[in-house]
Design an enzyme around this catalytic site. Structure first.
Site, PDB file in Angstrom:
ATOM      1  N   LEU A   1      36.669 -62.088  48.130  1.00 12.69           N
ATOM      2  CA  LEU A   1      35.243 -62.262  48.280  1.00 12.69           C
ATOM      3  C   LEU A   1      35.120 -63.310  49.798  1.00 12.69           C
ATOM      4  O   LEU A   1      34.015 -63.057  50.409  1.00 12.69           O
ATOM      5  CB  LEU A   1      34.846 -62.970  47.151  1.00 12.69           C
ATOM      6  CG  LEU A   1      34.560 -62.145  45.769  1.00 12.69           C
ATOM      7  CD1 LEU A   1      34.368 -62.938  44.755  1.00 12.69           C
ATOM      8  CD2 LEU A   1      33.629 -60.912  46.028  1.00 12.69           C
TER       9      LEU A   1
ATOM     10  N   VAL B   1      43.119 -64.188  43.172  1.00 14.21           N
ATOM     11  CA  VAL B   1      43.153 -63.073  44.261  1.00 14.21           C
ATOM     12  C   VAL B   1      41.921 -62.482  44.690  1.00 14.21           C
ATOM     13  O   VAL B   1      41.395 -62.432  45.880  1.00 14.21           O
ATOM     14  CB  VAL B   1      43.891 -61.849  43.797  1.00 14.21           C
ATOM     15  CG1 VAL B   1      43.812 -60.599  44.636  1.00 14.21           C
ATOM     16  CG2 VAL B   1      45.286 -62.114  43.552  1.00 14.21           C
ATOM     17  N   CYS B   2      40.805 -62.549  43.915  1.00 16.64           N
ATOM     18  CA  CYS B   2      39.424 -62.224  44.064  1.00 16.64           C
ATOM     19  C   CYS B   2      38.797 -63.221  44.818  1.00 16.64           C
ATOM     20  O   CYS B   2      37.848 -63.006  45.625  1.00 16.64           O
ATOM     21  CB  CYS B   2      38.680 -61.879  42.593  1.00 16.64           C
ATOM     22  SG  CYS B   2      39.378 -60.470  41.675  1.00 16.64           S
ATOM     23  N   THR B   3      39.092 -64.367  44.726  1.00 21.08           N
ATOM     24  CA  THR B   3      38.573 -65.404  45.418  1.00 21.08           C
ATOM     25  C   THR B   3      38.833 -65.314  46.903  1.00 21.08           C
ATOM     26  O   THR B   3      37.784 -65.551  47.746  1.00 21.08           O
ATOM     27  CB  THR B   3      38.804 -66.852  44.975  1.00 21.08           C
ATOM     28  OG1 THR B   3      38.620 -67.219  43.470  1.00 21.08           O
ATOM     29  CG2 THR B   3      38.507 -67.990  45.847  1.00 21.08           C
TER      30      THR B   3
END
Length: 220
Positions: free
Chosen positions: A49, A44-46
């Protein structure tokens, strides 16, 4: 006591992908967005960002600096950046803190004070509370806190909308109603009397109730 809106954002020194920074000095006279991630190489963070890298011009236009954080080391951030570029079409173009001593995560109440040890040995689930967004004003005070679960990607268009509201209401004595967007009508704050409102809003307003006075968005 948990960090609250209106409190001074804790200052700190940290290693980032763009070198060592002092947070308050780095903010300077700008606004700032500090956003955290529980672990590098998380799915999810990928996506977040990469999306934020594409949105950076919108934050630049508003005078908002971006700063990311993960408890993993800076050299891992650099490797993760390659994956983000490959899968999302854009790599982080803003500094990322390597919070390997958990200092910033603790200062901002994202991890308990008792946390210690090797950050590389911790899983994303161990750091699941490190999914926060903080908007900080030029006065170094916290203006917004958002906390997301690991399974839900953040909506940075909403963060931009809130920043538009924060910057407008910091300059003019108005508030923004539900679902407000840039350019739409605002509300005269209750602390402004009708007599004062006549001076501040000479074009007049629509009073739905004595406490609910609708006025076009101030432009100056």
């Amino acid at each position: 006591m948990a960090l609250q809106i209106g409190a001074v954002a804790p200052d700190f020194e940290a290693q980032t992908t763009e070198g060592k920074i002092n947070f308050h000095d780095w903010i300077g006279n700008s606004w700032a967005l500090l956003f955290s991630h529980p672990k590098d190489f998380t799915p999810v963070c990928t996506t977040e960002l990469g999306a934020l890298a594409k949105l950076k011009p919108e934050f630049d236009k508003r005078g908002v600096k971006l700063m990311g954080l993960s408890v993993d080391a800076v050299d891992r951030h650099a490797k993760w950046s390659d994956d983000i570029r490959e899968t999302q079409g854009a790599a982080p173009n803003y500094p990322m803190i390597g919070d390997t001593d958990f200092n910033v995560s603790k200062l901002y109440d994202m991890l308990p004070a008792s946390v210690s040890g090797d950050p590389a040995a911790r899983t994303a689930a161990d750091n699941q509370t490190v999914r926060n967004v903080f908007v900080i004003g030029p006065d170094k005070k916290v203006k917004l806190i958002l906390v997301y679960p690991m399974t839900t990607g953040r909506n940075f268009d909403e963060v931009l909308r809130v920043i538009d509201s924060l910057q407008l209401t910091a300059k003019h004595r108005v508030a923004t109603p539900v679902n407000w967007k840039q350019g739409e009508d605002c509300i005269i704050v209750p602390s402004v009397s009708d007599d004062d409102a006549k001076k501040k809003f000479p074009g007049g307003w629509k009073a739905l109730k004595p406490y609910l006075r609708i006025v076009p968005q101030p432009r100056s």
